[in-house]
Design a protein around this motif. Structure first.
Motif, PDB file in Angstrom:
ATOM      1  N   ASP A  84      23.735  90.786   6.411  1.00 40.37           N
ATOM      2  CA  ASP A  84      23.071  90.962   5.120  1.00 40.37           C
ATOM      3  C   ASP A  84      21.572  90.737   5.284  1.00 40.37           C
ATOM      4  OD1 ASP A  84      22.526  91.342   2.483  1.00 40.37           O
ATOM      5  OD2 ASP A  84      23.315  89.417   1.799  1.00 40.37           O
ATOM      6  N   HIS A  85      20.958  91.653   6.024  1.00 38.81           N
ATOM      7  CA  HIS A  85      19.520  91.558   6.318  1.00 38.81           C
ATOM      8  C   HIS A  85      19.045  92.945   6.714  1.00 38.81           C
ATOM      9  CE1 HIS A  85      15.834  89.445   7.147  1.00 38.81           C
ATOM     10  NE2 HIS A  85      16.418  88.272   6.993  1.00 38.81           N
ATOM     11  N   PHE A  86      17.735  93.078   6.963  1.00 36.13           N
ATOM     12  CA  PHE A  86      17.210  94.384   7.377  1.00 36.13           C
ATOM     13  C   PHE A  86      16.864  94.420   8.861  1.00 36.13           C
ATOM     14  CE2 PHE A  86      13.647  91.887   5.780  1.00 36.13           C
ATOM     15  CZ  PHE A  86      12.695  92.042   6.761  1.00 36.13           C
ATOM     16  N   PHE A  87      17.061  93.292   9.582  1.00 32.32           N
ATOM     17  CA  PHE A  87      16.929  93.278  11.039  1.00 32.32           C
ATOM     18  C   PHE A  87      17.704  92.089  11.577  1.00 32.32           C
ATOM     19  CE2 PHE A  87      13.843  90.098  10.070  1.00 32.32           C
ATOM     20  CZ  PHE A  87      13.594  89.385  11.220  1.00 32.32           C
ATOM     21  N   CYS A  88      17.830  92.016  12.892  1.00 32.06           N
ATOM     22  CA  CYS A  88      18.613  90.956  13.521  1.00 32.06           C
ATOM     23  C   CYS A  88      17.817  89.660  13.536  1.00 32.06           C
ATOM     24  CB  CYS A  88      18.990  91.361  14.943  1.00 32.06           C
ATOM     25  SG  CYS A  88      20.179  92.715  15.025  1.00 32.06           S
ATOM     26  N   ASP A  89      18.140  88.774  12.630  1.00 34.14           N
ATOM     27  CA  ASP A  89      17.480  87.486  12.539  1.00 34.14           C
ATOM     28  C   ASP A  89      18.443  86.390  12.997  1.00 34.14           C
ATOM     29  OD1 ASP A  89      15.447  85.763  12.103  1.00 34.14           O
ATOM     30  OD2 ASP A  89      15.354  86.006   9.924  1.00 34.14           O
ATOM     31  N   MET A  90      17.904  85.213  13.280  1.00 37.82           N
ATOM     32  CA  MET A  90      18.709  84.152  13.873  1.00 37.82           C
ATOM     33  C   MET A  90      19.816  83.647  12.949  1.00 37.82           C
ATOM     34  SD  MET A  90      19.258  82.185  16.471  1.00 37.82           S
ATOM     35  CE  MET A  90      17.836  81.982  17.549  1.00 37.82           C
ATOM     36  N   TYR A  91      19.493  83.280  11.726  1.00 40.36           N
ATOM     37  CA  TYR A  91      20.486  82.692  10.831  1.00 40.36           C
ATOM     38  C   TYR A  91      21.631  83.649  10.500  1.00 40.36           C
ATOM     39  CZ  TYR A  91      18.183  78.227   9.873  1.00 40.36           C
ATOM     40  OH  TYR A  91      17.678  76.954   9.982  1.00 40.36           O
ATOM     41  N   PRO A  92      21.367  84.906  10.151  1.00 41.05           N
ATOM     42  CA  PRO A  92      22.483  85.822   9.905  1.00 41.05           C
ATOM     43  C   PRO A  92      23.407  85.991  11.103  1.00 41.05           C
ATOM     44  CG  PRO A  92      20.459  86.732   9.007  1.00 41.05           C
ATOM     45  CD  PRO A  92      20.067  85.527   9.815  1.00 41.05           C
ATOM     46  N   LEU A  93      22.830  85.990  12.317  1.00 39.87           N
ATOM     47  CA  LEU A  93      23.650  86.120  13.519  1.00 39.87           C
ATOM     48  C   LEU A  93      24.506  84.883  13.744  1.00 39.87           C
ATOM     49  CD1 LEU A  93      21.197  87.842  16.027  1.00 39.87           C
ATOM     50  CD2 LEU A  93      23.296  88.801  15.099  1.00 39.87           C
ATOM     51  N   LEU A  94      23.954  83.712  13.513  1.00 39.75           N
ATOM     52  CA  LEU A  94      24.724  82.481  13.684  1.00 39.75           C
ATOM     53  C   LEU A  94      25.903  82.425  12.725  1.00 39.75           C
ATOM     54  CD1 LEU A  94      21.948  79.745  14.204  1.00 39.75           C
ATOM     55  CD2 LEU A  94      23.400  80.823  15.926  1.00 39.75           C
ATOM     56  N   GLU A  95      25.744  82.973  11.539  1.00 40.23           N
ATOM     57  CA  GLU A  95      26.841  82.958  10.571  1.00 40.23           C
ATOM     58  C   GLU A  95      27.982  83.887  10.976  1.00 40.23           C
ATOM     59  OE1 GLU A  95      25.458  83.658   6.582  1.00 40.23           O
ATOM     60  OE2 GLU A  95      25.269  81.499   6.255  1.00 40.23           O
ATOM     61  N   LEU A  96      27.689  84.888  11.819  1.00 39.63           N
ATOM     62  CA  LEU A  96      28.723  85.832  12.247  1.00 39.63           C
ATOM     63  C   LEU A  96      29.457  85.376  13.506  1.00 39.63           C
ATOM     64  CD1 LEU A  96      26.965  89.299  11.720  1.00 39.63           C
ATOM     65  CD2 LEU A  96      28.570  88.128  10.206  1.00 39.63           C
ATOM     66  N   ALA A  97      28.951  84.361  14.180  1.00 40.65           N
ATOM     67  CA  ALA A  97      29.574  83.899  15.423  1.00 40.65           C
ATOM     68  C   ALA A  97      30.960  83.318  15.159  1.00 40.65           C
ATOM     69  CB  ALA A  97      28.686  82.869  16.102  1.00 40.65           C
ATOM     70  N   CYS A  98      31.902  83.617  16.065  1.00 39.63           N
ATOM     71  CA  CYS A  98      33.282  83.129  15.928  1.00 39.63           C
ATOM     72  C   CYS A  98      33.450  81.770  16.597  1.00 39.63           C
ATOM     73  CB  CYS A  98      34.248  84.150  16.541  1.00 39.63           C
ATOM     74  SG  CYS A  98      34.149  85.774  15.788  1.00 39.63           S
ATOM     75  N   THR A  99      32.584  80.874  16.279  1.00 38.46           N
ATOM     76  CA  THR A  99      32.652  79.516  16.816  1.00 38.46           C
ATOM     77  C   THR A  99      31.821  78.608  15.935  1.00 38.46           C
ATOM     78  OG1 THR A  99      32.344  78.161  18.810  1.00 38.46           O
ATOM     79  CG2 THR A  99      30.647  79.782  18.320  1.00 38.46           C
TER      80      THR A  99
END
Length: 309
Positions: free
Chosen positions: A179-194
């Motif tokens: 839910d962003h317009f580019f790959c940012d740190m926080y959105p990626l961390l929320e998608l991690a399966c851990t």
């Protein structure tokens, strides 16, 4: 691709799914990107071509403009193209590459990376020029400027590699919608399966806490500089205030939105996208105006350069 990672691409939601809104944003961001590139590259060319702009302050300003141009090219073209696409996707490797350049150019998370180092160096440059004018050329010689720039680039690169290794090692098994317009740190961390709790705390410490500390130190340093202006005459005080006010404006525009986002634990709010637009798209565009409109030397040099052209 790693076996434990089932994600080969990410879907970016962007700002809106409304076609009319997307068309309007396309025009706005395209014009913003053009102005950003023209403004920052004009500053770089002017400083290189003008012998009168050979002081360390303008050397650091040219470096800052280069970084703003590179960073804008990393974010804005992808944002502009995605506004014309029905499905906004980015491959896993491209996402990691975008995150790396983002970290390297501005280091959102440590605030001790390339651009912030340059802001600190510019503050130090102003301190020496105003508080110790007789020793200015001796202290801020070309070797010192180059050394400071190399340290800034090295610090940005090392920390970028560390952050990318951390994110790349995380397993992503779905979902893959950001839910962003580019790959940012926080959105990626929320998608991690851990569990990313401790990684999130590290990001908060690096991004939020360190950002607030450096921001406070910068403001204190400029307070010392402004306090030293009492001994100057009116003309010298006005010139110093004009230069310092430009730097303070850039520091505030850079730090305040970033601190707002990264001073808290890993979480995403709708307003984050708009705050991110401000310091990834708007601030690089404003920097050339801030420095040229409030700096008579830059204005005169640009006018001479344009007349020669």
């Amino acid at each position: 691709m790693r076996q434990k990672n089932n994600i080969t691409e990410f879907v970016l939601l962007g700002f809106s799914q409304d076609p009319n809104v997307q068309k309007a944003l396309f025009v706005i961001f395209l014009l913003t990107y053009i102005v950003t590139m023209v403004g920052n590259l004009l500053i770089v060319v002017t400083i290189i071509a003008s012998p009168s702009l050979g002081s360390p302050m303008y050397f650091f300003l040219a470096c800052l403009s280069c970084i703003d141009a590179v960073y804008s090219t990393t974010i804005s073209p992808i944002l502009i193209v995605d506004l014309l696409c029905d499905k906004k996707t980015v491959s896993f490797r491209a996402c990691m590459g975008q995150l790396f350049v983002d970290l390297f150019c501005r280091l959102l998370y440590l605030f001790g990376g390339t651009e912030v180092f340059l802001l600190v160096e510019m503050a130090y440059d102003r301190y020496v020029a105003i508080c110790k004018p007789l020793h200015y050329l001796t202290i801020m010689n070309r070797q010192v400027c180059i050394l400071l720039s190399v340290l800034a680039m090295t610090g940005g690169f090392v920390h970028s590699v560390f952050q990318i290794v951390v994110v790349y090692s995380l397993p992503f098994c779905g979902p893959n919608v950001i839910d962003h317009f580019f790959c940012d740190m926080y959105p990626l961390l929320e998608l991690a399966c851990t569990d990313t709790y401790f990684i999130g705390l590290a990001v908060v410490f690096n991004g939020g806490a360190m950002g607030m500390i450096i921001f406070t130190l910068l403001l204190i340093s400029y307070g010392v500089i402004l306090n030293s202006l009492k001994t100057y005459n009116q003309e010298g005080r006005h010139k110093a205030l004009s230069t310092c006010s430009s730097h303070i404006t850039v520091v505030i525009l850079f730090f305040v939105p970033c601190i707002f986002i990264y001073v808290r634990p890993v979480s995403n709010f709708p307003i984050d996208k708009f705050m991110t637009v401000f310091y990834t798209v708007i601030t690089p565009m404003l920097n050339p105006f801030i420095y040229t409109l409030r700096n008579s030397e830059m204005r005169n040099a640009i006018e001479k350069l344009l007349c020669k052209s």
